[in-house]
Design a protein around this motif. Sequence first.
Motif, PDB file in Angstrom:
ATOM      1  N   ASP A   1       0.843  -1.342  -0.140  1.00 20.76           N
ATOM      2  CA  ASP A   1       0.118   0.171  -0.146  1.00 20.76           C
ATOM      3  C   ASP A   1       0.763   1.290   0.095  1.00 20.76           C
ATOM      4  N   THR A   2       2.216   0.924  -0.180  1.00 21.57           N
ATOM      5  CA  THR A   2       2.975   2.164  -0.238  1.00 21.57           C
ATOM      6  C   THR A   2       3.029   3.214  -1.520  1.00 21.57           C
ATOM      7  N   ASP A   3       2.841   4.382  -1.351  1.00 23.19           N
ATOM      8  CA  ASP A   3       2.683   5.471  -2.330  1.00 23.19           C
ATOM      9  C   ASP A   3       3.871   5.767  -3.115  1.00 23.19           C
ATOM     10  N   MET A   4       4.020   5.038  -3.989  1.00 25.75           N
ATOM     11  CA  MET A   4       5.555   5.126  -4.667  1.00 25.75           C
ATOM     12  C   MET A   4       5.524   6.255  -5.593  1.00 25.75           C
ATOM     13  N   VAL A   5       4.577   6.652  -5.973  1.00 24.24           N
ATOM     14  CA  VAL A   5       4.330   7.905  -6.799  1.00 24.24           C
ATOM     15  C   VAL A   5       4.928   9.047  -5.919  1.00 24.24           C
TER      16      VAL A   5
END
Length: 376
Positions: A256-260
């Motif tokens: 669920d990490t926001d890589m953007v």
Amino acid sequence: MLERLVGFDTQSHKSNLALVDFVEDYLRGHGIETLRLPDATGEKAALVATIGPKVDGGVLLSGHTDVVPVEGQAWSSDPWRLRVANGRAYGRGAVDMKGYVALVLALAPDFAAAPLKQPIQILLSYDEETTCLGVLDAIAALGHAVPRPRAALVGEPTGLEVADAHKGVAMCDTRVTGTEAHSSNPEMGASAVMAACDLVARLNALGDRLRAAGDASGRFTPGYSTLHVATIAGGTARNILARACTVDWEVRYVPDTDMVGLREEVEQMARAVAAERLTAWGPYGSIEHVWTVDVPGLAPAPGSEAETLALRLARRNRPITVAYGSEAGRFQEAGLPTVLCGPGDIARAHKADEYITLDELADGEAFLRRLATTLS
């Protein structure tokens, strides 16, 4: 079949076309249609085959054809010639994952003879061991050039446990450019090494924040996203401001990490460091990030079509989490329920004398025969 597949040297930096040619001829010899999807160079290709009715709603069996290098490893026998001894089959790719692919192909004639109501589809990819990009064209074909399955089973070696979660991994090469000058007069240039060290300190702080954020699912070990700087190289002499410095680092992130957002934060860090360390006295340098790998994680999806089916076929009660990455996240990104489930132990992969046991192959065969029965 495993002997034939191991005999093809399909290290990721080499072509896999000889193997694809063999598989294509073999499947067509049993009346099974195939779709070849070459890469931009024409040196590699993915393959998709559909067995049974040409309708949506079947099950996709996916495996990669590439293997890791053997250079520098102390093999007891030729890694490209299958050796069977003491109930084990030795060879590069035997467990990761030509063993699984061999089972799927060996059973293809039986699948073709079965009264399938929904199709069994086979997808063979390339470049899984490097970028996990070699599966994308084949995924794009699902529901267009070929039927779209309802579930994907990726046959990574899980001991036939059903894995429904793994972290993603993003790898970055950061290139810091400065301007050489005598170290006694630093305002005449900019040190790429000093700027890189400042950036690494900020990356370390970012890693601390990722650790503090933790993992909401509680499924991963360690229970947070990790950031790791692996190598730093730069400079020529003690009394010269360094002209160049490279920093190689990675993030292994919970799904669920926001890589953007993370990438943008890293870009902001770079701009701040450049302003303070590289351009304060003139246009003396820059920082560039080259993201070489970004493989999405596999997020848990309790009760999904893939998980429910695989648990029943594998005769397991609950899914597991694995530490390594795979192509499964690519399928999930495309909206296809996906799990990992295949014979063998990943601990034997990527090392000398890689092997899969004959008992594990037999268990994998039974799993696949139960799938054919389920779809008939």
